[in-house]
Design a protein around this motif. Structure first.
Motif, PDB file in Angstrom:
ATOM      1  N   LYS A  18       0.800  -1.230   0.000  1.00 41.24           N
ATOM      2  CA  LYS A  18       0.000   0.000   0.000  1.00 41.24           C
ATOM      3  C   LYS A  18       0.833   1.281   0.000  1.00 41.24           C
ATOM      4  CE  LYS A  18      -4.014  -2.053   2.129  1.00 41.24           C
ATOM      5  NZ  LYS A  18      -5.126  -1.812   3.031  1.00 41.24           N
ATOM      6  N   LEU A  19       2.113   1.180   0.312  1.00 41.06           N
ATOM      7  CA  LEU A  19       2.991   2.343   0.341  1.00 41.06           C
ATOM      8  C   LEU A  19       3.330   2.759  -1.082  1.00 41.06           C
ATOM      9  CD1 LEU A  19       4.722   4.286   2.074  1.00 41.06           C
ATOM     10  CD2 LEU A  19       6.549   2.581   1.927  1.00 41.06           C
ATOM     11  N   ARG A  20       3.089   4.033  -1.417  1.00 37.54           N
ATOM     12  CA  ARG A  20       3.363   4.529  -2.771  1.00 37.54           C
ATOM     13  C   ARG A  20       4.594   5.419  -2.841  1.00 37.54           C
ATOM     14  NH1 ARG A  20       1.328   0.755  -3.759  1.00 37.54           N
ATOM     15  NH2 ARG A  20      -0.816   0.397  -4.307  1.00 37.54           N
ATOM     16  N   ALA A  21       4.859   6.182  -1.756  1.00 43.37           N
ATOM     17  CA  ALA A  21       5.997   7.103  -1.779  1.00 43.37           C
ATOM     18  C   ALA A  21       6.358   7.521  -0.362  1.00 43.37           C
ATOM     19  CB  ALA A  21       5.656   8.335  -2.614  1.00 43.37           C
ATOM     20  N   ILE A  22       7.596   8.036  -0.250  1.00 48.62           N
ATOM     21  CA  ILE A  22       8.077   8.650   0.985  1.00 48.62           C
ATOM     22  C   ILE A  22       8.376  10.108   0.647  1.00 48.62           C
ATOM     23  CG2 ILE A  22       9.872   8.648   2.763  1.00 48.62           C
ATOM     24  CD1 ILE A  22       8.320   6.074   2.809  1.00 48.62           C
ATOM     25  N   ALA A  23       7.920  11.016   1.487  1.00 44.93           N
ATOM     26  CA  ALA A  23       8.102  12.441   1.207  1.00 44.93           C
ATOM     27  C   ALA A  23       8.915  13.124   2.305  1.00 44.93           C
ATOM     28  CB  ALA A  23       6.746  13.129   1.085  1.00 44.93           C
ATOM     29  N   SER A  24       9.622  14.181   1.894  1.00 42.81           N
ATOM     30  CA  SER A  24      10.250  15.116   2.816  1.00 42.81           C
ATOM     31  C   SER A  24       9.680  16.487   2.480  1.00 42.81           C
ATOM     32  CB  SER A  24      11.769  15.137   2.633  1.00 42.81           C
ATOM     33  OG  SER A  24      12.325  13.902   2.990  1.00 42.81           O
ATOM     34  N   VAL A  25       9.283  17.230   3.500  1.00 41.60           N
ATOM     35  CA  VAL A  25       8.693  18.551   3.300  1.00 41.60           C
ATOM     36  C   VAL A  25       9.559  19.577   4.018  1.00 41.60           C
ATOM     37  CG1 VAL A  25       6.648  19.986   3.639  1.00 41.60           C
ATOM     38  CG2 VAL A  25       6.379  17.562   3.119  1.00 41.60           C
ATOM     39  N   HIS A  34      11.133  14.581   7.470  1.00 44.99           N
ATOM     40  CA  HIS A  34      11.390  13.443   6.589  1.00 44.99           C
ATOM     41  C   HIS A  34      10.426  12.305   6.904  1.00 44.99           C
ATOM     42  CE1 HIS A  34      15.171  15.016   5.038  1.00 44.99           C
ATOM     43  NE2 HIS A  34      15.597  15.233   6.273  1.00 44.99           N
ATOM     44  N   ASP A  35      10.387  11.351   5.996  1.00 44.50           N
ATOM     45  CA  ASP A  35       9.689  10.076   6.196  1.00 44.50           C
ATOM     46  C   ASP A  35       8.179  10.200   6.375  1.00 44.50           C
ATOM     47  OD1 ASP A  35      12.091   8.713   5.933  1.00 44.50           O
ATOM     48  OD2 ASP A  35      12.510   8.826   8.080  1.00 44.50           O
ATOM     49  N   ILE A  36       7.578  11.110   5.631  1.00 39.17           N
ATOM     50  CA  ILE A  36       6.118  11.177   5.573  1.00 39.17           C
ATOM     51  C   ILE A  36       5.698  10.160   4.515  1.00 39.17           C
ATOM     52  CG2 ILE A  36       4.102  12.598   5.084  1.00 39.17           C
ATOM     53  CD1 ILE A  36       5.872  15.048   5.833  1.00 39.17           C
ATOM     54  N   ARG A  37       4.886   9.197   4.909  1.00 37.84           N
ATOM     55  CA  ARG A  37       4.506   8.121   3.993  1.00 37.84           C
ATOM     56  C   ARG A  37       3.221   8.463   3.250  1.00 37.84           C
ATOM     57  NH1 ARG A  37       4.198   3.699   8.269  1.00 37.84           N
ATOM     58  NH2 ARG A  37       3.947   5.540   9.528  1.00 37.84           N
ATOM     59  N   LEU A  38       3.215   8.160   1.972  1.00 35.35           N
ATOM     60  CA  LEU A  38       2.023   8.320   1.141  1.00 35.35           C
ATOM     61  C   LEU A  38       1.484   6.919   0.878  1.00 35.35           C
ATOM     62  CD1 LEU A  38       0.274  10.410  -0.286  1.00 35.35           C
ATOM     63  CD2 LEU A  38       1.709  10.126  -2.296  1.00 35.35           C
ATOM     64  N   MET A  39       0.300   6.650   1.408  1.00 31.86           N
ATOM     65  CA  MET A  39      -0.295   5.324   1.350  1.00 31.86           C
ATOM     66  C   MET A  39      -1.524   5.331   0.446  1.00 31.86           C
ATOM     67  SD  MET A  39       1.652   3.756   3.577  1.00 31.86           S
ATOM     68  CE  MET A  39       0.815   2.257   4.028  1.00 31.86           C
ATOM     69  N   TYR A  46      -3.432   8.918   0.945  1.00 28.49           N
ATOM     70  CA  TYR A  46      -3.415   9.713   2.164  1.00 28.49           C
ATOM     71  C   TYR A  46      -2.011   9.653   2.761  1.00 28.49           C
ATOM     72  CZ  TYR A  46      -3.796   5.196   4.506  1.00 28.49           C
ATOM     73  OH  TYR A  46      -3.576   3.909   4.926  1.00 28.49           O
ATOM     74  N   MET A  47      -1.701  10.601   3.622  1.00 31.53           N
ATOM     75  CA  MET A  47      -0.361  10.644   4.213  1.00 31.53           C
ATOM     76  C   MET A  47      -0.393  10.169   5.653  1.00 31.53           C
ATOM     77  SD  MET A  47       0.555  14.582   5.023  1.00 31.53           S
ATOM     78  CE  MET A  47      -0.313  15.457   6.320  1.00 31.53           C
ATOM     79  N   ILE A  48       0.748   9.617   6.061  1.00 27.96           N
ATOM     80  CA  ILE A  48       0.969   9.228   7.449  1.00 27.96           C
ATOM     81  C   ILE A  48       2.247   9.937   7.892  1.00 27.96           C
ATOM     82  CG2 ILE A  48       1.497   7.347   9.042  1.00 27.96           C
ATOM     83  CD1 ILE A  48      -0.075   5.498   7.228  1.00 27.96           C
TER      84      ILE A  48
END
Length: 91
Positions: A18-25, A34-39, A46-48
């Motif tokens: 289900k994990l699509r991407a990892i984001a840093s903002v 860092h390590d905001i997950r896009l599920m 949605y983000m975690i």
């Protein structure tokens, strides 16, 4: 706080179901999360926020927005960059 940059790392579907991407903002060009997950869920993407496992086995956010408007702003910025990256790779 102004979001000044969003960096996206795509994750292969085969790697995590289900994990699509990892984001840093980056905020105001001076603070990064860092390590905001896009599920991907039943209702869409949605983000975690980044978290740690508790002694009880659950998870607790390490960093998170204080209100829903800020959460929506961060999630919208991440989704926008994610879709730009996906569009570039697909065409």
């Amino acid at each position: 706080m102004l979001i000044t940059e969003v960096r996206i790392r795509l994750v292969k579907k085969e790697t995590m179901q289900k994990l699509r991407a990892i984001a840093s903002v980056i905020f105001d060009g001076s603070f990064v999360v860092h390590d905001i997950r896009l599920m991907e869920g039943d209702g869409g993407l949605y983000m975690i926020m980044p978290g740690r496992r508790t002694l009880e086995g659950g998870y607790r956010d390490v960093a998170h927005p204080i209100n829903s408007d800020t959460r929506t702003q961060i999630q919208s910025a991440i989704l926008s960059e994610y879709y730009k990256l996906i569009d570039c790779r697909n065409g």
